[in-house]
Design an enzyme around this catalytic site. Structure first.
Site, PDB file in Angstrom:
ATOM      1  N   LYS A  86     -23.766   8.873 134.492  1.00 28.53           N
ATOM      2  CA  LYS A  86     -22.108   8.239 134.994  1.00 28.53           C
ATOM      3  C   LYS A  86     -21.788   8.731 135.560  1.00 28.53           C
ATOM      4  CE  LYS A  86     -19.867   9.092 130.904  1.00 28.53           C
ATOM      5  NZ  LYS A  86     -18.789  10.088 132.207  1.00 28.53           N
ATOM      6  N   ASP A  87     -21.883  10.259 136.059  1.00 27.80           N
ATOM      7  CA  ASP A  87     -21.079  11.388 136.585  1.00 27.80           C
ATOM      8  C   ASP A  87     -21.802  11.901 137.801  1.00 27.80           C
ATOM      9  OD1 ASP A  87     -19.650  11.746 134.499  1.00 27.80           O
ATOM     10  OD2 ASP A  87     -20.857  13.775 133.993  1.00 27.80           O
ATOM     11  N   ARG A 133     -11.026   3.726 136.075  1.00 25.26           N
ATOM     12  CA  ARG A 133     -12.520   2.350 135.499  1.00 25.26           C
ATOM     13  C   ARG A 133     -10.958   1.527 133.934  1.00 25.26           C
ATOM     14  NH1 ARG A 133     -15.646   1.176 131.354  1.00 25.26           N
ATOM     15  NH2 ARG A 133     -15.738   3.364 130.903  1.00 25.26           N
ATOM     16  N   ARG A 134     -11.374   2.862 133.434  1.00 26.98           N
ATOM     17  CA  ARG A 134     -11.117   2.366 131.370  1.00 26.98           C
ATOM     18  C   ARG A 134      -9.176   2.361 131.337  1.00 26.98           C
ATOM     19  NH1 ARG A 134     -14.593   7.170 129.202  1.00 26.98           N
ATOM     20  NH2 ARG A 134     -15.847   6.829 128.858  1.00 26.98           N
ATOM     21  N   ARG A 151      -7.535  15.578 129.723  1.00 31.32           N
ATOM     22  CA  ARG A 151      -8.692  15.832 130.548  1.00 31.32           C
ATOM     23  C   ARG A 151      -9.644  16.611 128.856  1.00 31.32           C
ATOM     24  NH1 ARG A 151      -9.523  16.462 135.874  1.00 31.32           N
ATOM     25  NH2 ARG A 151     -11.606  17.356 134.543  1.00 31.32           N
ATOM     26  N   ARG A 157      -9.884  16.666 123.283  1.00 33.80           N
ATOM     27  CA  ARG A 157      -9.536  15.427 123.645  1.00 33.80           C
ATOM     28  C   ARG A 157      -9.087  14.643 122.160  1.00 33.80           C
ATOM     29  NH1 ARG A 157     -12.641  11.784 128.467  1.00 33.80           N
ATOM     30  NH2 ARG A 157     -12.696  14.191 129.647  1.00 33.80           N
ATOM     31  N   CYS A 247     -13.063   7.194 144.201  1.00 34.12           N
ATOM     32  CA  CYS A 247     -13.143   7.634 143.247  1.00 34.12           C
ATOM     33  C   CYS A 247     -11.806   6.998 142.628  1.00 34.12           C
ATOM     34  CB  CYS A 247     -13.090   9.222 142.612  1.00 34.12           C
ATOM     35  SG  CYS A 247     -14.788   9.452 142.716  1.00 34.12           S
TER      36      CYS A 247
END
Length: 311
Positions: A86-87, A133-134, A151, A157, A247
């Site tokens: 996904k990166d 997206r989230r 981040r 996190r 992005c």
């Protein structure tokens, strides 16, 4: 792996990876699958790891996680690089290729914290994420939520949440499982939060060269790849590439190779604040993975009124 023993016994295959605990866990998965082939690890701190005071979109895109790894490949410092699929943006460094995509982990997102679902979150709850997206999907379902930038690596996190800075955070189920973390969390149904293209999949990137070592790397990687996951990710990335969103654009895509050999692709595009969302799906022959991704992207763009919808 005996057919590669002469090359890699003389000099082990060097795998480049980000230096985070999750990235190391992921490259270890690759090393274990390549065993007993000798493997060395090259750990790199990427721009995406260093720049933590803004979103990836504002810092230069998710490609910041792979550019240094790609450079190590092209310089010959490493033989291959291991990425979270996904990166990887729709295009990647010339002279390289995706040599293999490994079997997929759980592709769902996770709500990390004391709440069992998004519906259980209190009014105005503060949620941490760095993903556009989230963020858009959360606001689409719960516009009352306060979404704040979060981040850093997975442990950082989680620590921020435990310190009380967030009521809950969103992480990938795949990362939690690969790290074996014992933290309260609940998987979010894809019906509510459709995953990112390639989420849960690992990619091995290698030099696309005709020298014997580069070819041995590609051949060895191919032996541990997963055809089904490769097909799914191909469709998802074709959708992403066709949309060519920046992005800043919330895009979700999840393909499933069904037992009858057909490929089902679910896709979604949203406005950044989640107020507008378009979702559709398409099913076709698995060998048409690219065409399915492109066709579904066009359907979504048509429903949204064209490319002006994309940020």
């Amino acid at each position: 792996m005996t057919q590669y023993s002469n090359i890699f016994n003389q000099q082990p295959m060097i795998l480049a990876s980000r230096a985070s605990s999750l990235a190391i866990a992921q490259v270890q998965i690759v090393a274990d699958k390549l065993a007993p082939m000798p493997v060395d690890l090259l750990k790199l701190t990427t721009s995406g790891d260093r720049i933590l005071d803004r979103s990836l979109a504002d810092a230069g895109g998710k490609g910041l996680f792979i550019k240094e790894l790609e450079s190590s490949l092209l310089r010959g410092d490493a033989d291959a690089a291991v990425h979270s699929m996904k990166d990887m943006e729709a295009s990647f460094a010339s002279g390289t290729c995706v040599a293999a995509v490994l079997p997929r982990e759980d592709r769902r997102d996770a709500l990390v914290g004391p709440f069992s679902s998004l519906a259980d979150l209190p009014q105005g709850a503060v949620i941490g994420t760095s993903s556009v997206r989230r963020r858009a999907l959360l606001l689409h379902h719960r516009p009352d939520l306060e979404i704040r930038l979060l981040r850093g690596n997975v442990n950082t996190r989680i620590a921020a949440m435990r310190e009380g800075r967030f009521d809950a955070i969103i992480l990938a189920m795949a990362g939690l499982r690969r790290l074996g973390l014992d933290v309260p969390h609940s998987a979010i149904s894809p019906d509510i939060m459709l995953p990112s293209a390639g989420q849960g999949a690992l990619a091995i990137q290698a030099r696309n060269a005709d020298d014997s070592r580069s070819q041995a790397v590609i051949d060895a990687a191919a032996t541990i790849g997963c055809a089904a996951t490769t097909t799914e990710v191909t469709a998802e990335r074709a959708l992403l590439g066709r949309l060519d969103g920046s992005c800043h654009t919330p895009i979700a895509a999840s393909a499933t190779l069904q037992s009858d050999g057909r490929l089902h692709l679910d896709g979604m595009i949203l406005s950044t604040d989640g107020s507008n969302a378009f979702r559709d799906s398409l099913t076709g022959v698995a060998s048409d993975a690219v065409q399915i991704g492109v066709a579904l992207a066009d359907q979504l763009l048509g429903a949204a009124g064209g490319r002006d919808f994309l940020a």
